[in-house]
Write an enzyme that holds these catalytic residues in place. Structure first.
Site, PDB file in Angstrom:
ATOM      1  CE  LYS A  97     -13.896   5.904   1.080  1.00  0.00           C
ATOM      2  NZ  LYS A  97     -12.896   6.241   2.264  1.00  0.00           N
ATOM      3  CE  LYS A 134      -2.379  10.839   2.850  1.00  0.00           C
ATOM      4  NZ  LYS A 134      -2.837   9.920   1.862  1.00  0.00           N
ATOM      5  CB  THR A 146     -10.173   4.806  -0.923  1.00  0.00           C
ATOM      6  OG1 THR A 146      -9.440   5.416   0.257  1.00  0.00           O
ATOM      7  CG2 THR A 146      -9.328   3.353  -1.537  1.00  0.00           C
ATOM      8  CG  HIS A 180      -2.183  -0.960   1.246  1.00  0.00           C
ATOM      9  ND1 HIS A 180      -3.121  -0.617   0.900  1.00  0.00           N
ATOM     10  CD2 HIS A 180      -1.883  -2.293   1.601  1.00  0.00           C
ATOM     11  CE1 HIS A 180      -4.059  -2.060   0.863  1.00  0.00           C
ATOM     12  NE2 HIS A 180      -3.226  -2.735   1.444  1.00  0.00           N
ATOM     13  CE  LYS A 239      -6.227  13.756  -0.046  1.00  0.00           C
ATOM     14  NZ  LYS A 239      -6.444  12.574  -0.816  1.00  0.00           N
ATOM     15  NE  ARG A 240      -3.669  10.598  10.039  1.00  0.00           N
ATOM     16  CZ  ARG A 240      -3.091   9.394  10.756  1.00  0.00           C
ATOM     17  NH1 ARG A 240      -3.706   8.257  10.669  1.00  0.00           N
ATOM     18  NH2 ARG A 240      -1.986   9.575  11.277  1.00  0.00           N
TER      19      ARG A 240
END
Ligand code: 26V
Length: 837
Positions: A680, A574, A676, A377, A568-569
């Site tokens: 969504k 990111k 992910t 992952h 998100k985290r």
């Protein structure tokens, strides 16, 4: 009620047979709710802010689930089904009430039963605590997978850890994150059933003793160990309207009683209590994924505890069902490893087969490598797990022996294939040749597995070309891709009921189990009347989110504004910082009177920082601070807001994703394995602004470039820049970016947050910035400019929004699981008694 007692196995075990099933009506539910409320829970007065009515309802629903779980088990056993055990240190399940009611088609009945008590289902559902037993994407993926496995009727058993404390709650104190414990079990957890009779003993420490058998072969004994008991708790996992109910089995650590007794007799009260504490510490708390938590001994204990308990449980059941015939074991089992976290299972299965079942090494290795499968992952090298060999050997000496032997054989195989290539052996070895050698868990997982997969097309390709290149050369057939997906039952059907209703009216409700049917919307995308209905739903969802934001933050936001969402985290890769730079750029334009034609926008950022990840915490502080400046500046007339959404979790996403207009997926190319949340948000009609990273690549491909705002460096360009990246030159040449950096240094913006803002400036301007934030600033701003233009055309935007939803068909976890099953698991769907095949 009891029909009879039936002999099950000739050993005197009698099965209690039940003929009546719990009624699936509002009346039937109401009578059970009342029973549980008065009798089991012993309460009389219904108070809305207390959890007892929720608990009574949950127990009533659980009855109906357990009945079906028993029928599912019977069918799996009598059908001699091959099974998959999904081993994961994380299952981010969120709330279960709505999901269970949906699966049992009992939502209307439950609402009616509660109405009779003067209560609303929405209100009662709010009493449920999230089961937050995961960090983020990896844990939520495991939860979505369980939902899809049950819906596809596949016999898959989830194995995880019942942490006393899940993911911490995030509080903001003076604009900074503070962690509060998540005592999710405090009021009891009505979905679980303790299975004390299935407890397993887990051993740690000690040493290995070698014996010679009478036939001259060697046997190994692991002695002088400390023991911990693993007690399982089962949570039912229902499929959608198919009466299949699988199981999530979570292990909890307790000290074995007899140890305590011995110590008590010796008068060692304090010692006994200390031993008990040491044992129970193992499942006390979920580790947040942060570099600072790497290499912690307790984390390795958790991993081995899960692997050993789950494998022993599987062997126990196999002994009961197949009377210890190991020749069929590999044909009937698969262990899917969710990242390297449970990868010690490779060595533990070898130990159990060689030491306990007394198979030969070759027989045991054949079984292991025909049952283990590994999912990777992450591409971040710092996130790859390694354990100091010395620590591993102290904690699990017998497993280290086994790993050395696996490694010896691996190096032999490499020598056969590439004679004399010592560099290659060093690269591929399970043990690094550092000054203090490390055990590489990814290598152990690859060697021990028959399947290795990445989680998006790009990611799987990069694994083969980069991190796992040598292994892909040795065993090309092991490597595949399984692009992630999410369950549309929760992430569209349950969280966005108004949109679900609208979809049903146009394309029917088949999309609930066959998401590609969403493509039926495409014909309507250009229809103004439908566009109007579509945007009405979005608008209502935006009002709901605005109310939630007001409740959490006190900030009022305009539901008419563009909702630009990044949840998100918090992690540098990111690039929440890139988002922040853009917000500052918009603010700068508004302040300079250059806001002509700018769309009214609310930027919503949510996510947790690992407690030890200082930079991530600084990023949160900077976001909150900039937000407080912008949101309180009367000069910009509320045309821009920046909201930090506190305590982002599964339940929060259920309110956020239906309300988003724009989905920010802006990681540095090559860093996000899949994502992910992107799926969504797309499913709920958000347009993506994103880089060519992870599953964004496939989202872009599915929806087309006219309906996606693409920007940023590609993976190849990121790699080319390595070593010569110079952000200062980029900043110098871009007056907008230059002003934004000046703003970060300006006291009127940073307030008293000098530390946080200085780290932010440093991160962006440092020559080696691995995330290349400055490099993508201009193209991000341009793409956001294109967003503005598109949003100014409401019909055009509505059409794009509809097309995003209509193109999300392939991002169902049902598709992902069907692929896992076709290529890796090869399980037969379960048929229940009386269903006919
Ligand atoms: C772990 C660590 C550990 C120490 C250093 C910092 C760090 C950063 C990231 C991670 C990620 C661990 C694995 C993980 O959660 N991967 C996520 O898996 C999702 C499901 O496949 C996927 O959608 C996300 O892209 C991926 O980040």
């Amino acid at each position: 009620m009891v029909d009879n007692l039936q002999d099950t196995n000739g050993k005197g075990d009698l099965e209690l047979l039940h003929s009546d099933s719990a009624p699936m009506t509002a009346d039937g539910l109401l009578s059970d709710i009342t029973h549980y409320f008065y009798r089991t829970l012993g309460r009389r007065t219904v108070r809305t802010r207390q959890p007892f009515l929720y608990q009574a309802l949950a127990l009533a629903v659980r009855d109906r689930l357990l009945e079906r779980r028993n029928q599912t088990r019977t069918a799996v056993q009598s059908g001699r089904h091959r099974r998959t055990c999904y081993l994961s240190l994380e299952f981010l399940m969120g709330r279960l009430l709505r999901n269970s009611l949906q699966s049992l088609a009992l939502e209307d009945e439950a609402a009616e039963a509660l109405n009779a008590l003067g209560l609303a289902l929405e209100e009662v559902s709010e009493q449920e605590h999230d089961a937050g037993l995961g960090n983020g994407g990896l844990g939520r993926l495991a939860a979505c997978f369980l939902d899809s496995c049950a819906t596809l009727r596949l016999p898959v058993l989830g194995y995880g850890i019942r942490y006393q404390y899940g993911m911490f709650r995030q509080e903001l104190e003076n604009g900074a994150q503070r962690e509060a414990p998540d005592a999710w079990l405090r009021e009891g957890y009505p979905w679980e059933v303790q299975r004390i009779e299935l407890s397993q003993r887990i051993r740690f420490g000690g040493r290995t003793v070698v014996h010679t058998r009478s036939d001259g072969t060697l046997s190994y004994e692991w002695v002088d160990t400390a023991e911990v008991l693993a007690v399982p708790y089962d949570i039912p996992v229902p499929g959608f309207e198919n009466n299949i109910v699988n199981t999530l089995r979570l292990w909890s650590a307790v000290a074995p009683d007899e140890l305590d007794l011995d110590d008590f007799n010796a008068g060692g009260y304090a010692g006994a209590v200390a031993a008990k504490n040491a044992a129970e510490r193992i499942t006390m708390v979920l580790y947040p994924n942060a570099t600072t938590e790497n290499g912690q001994e307790l984390r390795l204990q958790q991993q081995y505890f899960l692997a050993s308990a789950s494998l022993q449980d599987t062997l126990r059941r196999w002994r009961e069902e197949a009377a210890a015939d190991m020749t069929q074991f590999a044909d009937r089992h698969c262990f899917q490893l969710n990242d390297t976290h449970p990868a010690v299972a490779v060595a533990e299965l070898m130990r159990l087969l060689v030491d306990d079942v007394e198979l030969s090494w070759d027989q045991a290795w054949d079984i292991t490598t025909r049952t283990m499968a590994y999912t990777n992952h992450t591409l971040l090298p710092e996130a790859l797990e390694q354990w100091p060999v010395a620590m591993f050997g102290r904690l699990l000496p017998r497993l280290l022996d086994i790993i050395y032997e696996i490694n010896r054989r691996l190096l032999e195989e490499i020598e056969q294939r590439w004679p004399g290539d010592e560099a290659r052996k060093q690269r591929m070895s399970l043990i690094s040749s550092d000054y203090s050698p490390m055990l590489r868990m990814a290598h152990l997982a690859i060697v021990g597995s028959y399947s290795v997969n990445g989680v998006a097309a790009l990611h799987s390709e990069l694994l083969k070309k980069g991190l796992f290149k040598d292994f892909a050369a040795l065993w090309p057939e092991k490597f595949t891709n399984k692009t992630n997906g999410v369950t549309q039952r929760r992430w569209l059907g349950a969280c966005n009921p108004a949109l679900a209703e609208l979809l049903n009216s146009v394309i029917g409700r088949g999309w609930m189990t066959d998401l590609p049917q969403l493509a039926g919307l495409k014909a309507k995308a250009g229809n103004p009347a439908f566009q109007h209905q579509w945007m009405e739903v979005k608008q209502a969802n935006k009002r709901r989110l605005a109310a939630e934001i007001l409740r959490r933050t006190g900030e009022e936001i305009d539901p008419q504004a563009l909702f630009d969402v990044q949840v998100k985290r918090i992690h540098e890769y990111k690039r929440q910082l890139l988002n922040l730079l853009h917000v500052l750029h918009l603010y700068d334009r508004l302040c300079r009177g250059d806001g002509e034609g700018l769309v009214k926008r609310v930027v919503i950022i949510g996510g947790k920082a690992a407690p030890g990840y200082v930079m991530a915490k600084h990023i949160i502080e900077a976001i909150v601070q900039v937000g407080s400046v912008i949101n309180s500046d009367p000069a910009i007339d509320e045309r821009l807001k920046l909201v930090f959404f506190p305590d982002y979790n599964v339940s929060a996403m259920e309110v956020i994703c239906p309300a988003a207009d724009l989905s920010a997926q802006i990681s540095t190319a090559g860093k996000e394995a899949s994502g992910t949340g992107n799926m969504k948000l797309m499913m709920n009609g958000a347009l993506t602004i994103g880089t060519l990273d992870g599953a964004n690549v496939e989202i872009l491909e599915a929806v087309g470039k006219d309906n996606f705002f693409l920007f940023g460096l590609t993976v190849e360009e990121v790699m080319q820049q390595r070593g010569q990246y110079n952000p200062k030159a980029i900043i110098e040449q871009d007056s907008d970016l230059k002003r934004v950096l000046a703003m970060l240094a300006d006291e009127s913006i940073r307030g008293d947050k000098a530390d946080a803002f200085n780290s932010v400036i440093h991160a962006i301007t440092t020559p080696g910035d691995p995330w290349m934030t400055a490099a993508d600033f201009r193209s991000f701003v341009d793409a956001q400019q294109a967003v503005e233009a598109a949003y100014l055309d409401p019909q055009g935007w509505a059409e794009k929004s509809i097309l995003n939803c209509a193109s999300a068909g392939q991002f169902s976890a049902d598709r992902t699981i069907a692929e896992y099953n076709r290529d890796i698991w090869r399980l037969e769907p379960v048929t229940l008694a009386g269903e006919g095949s």
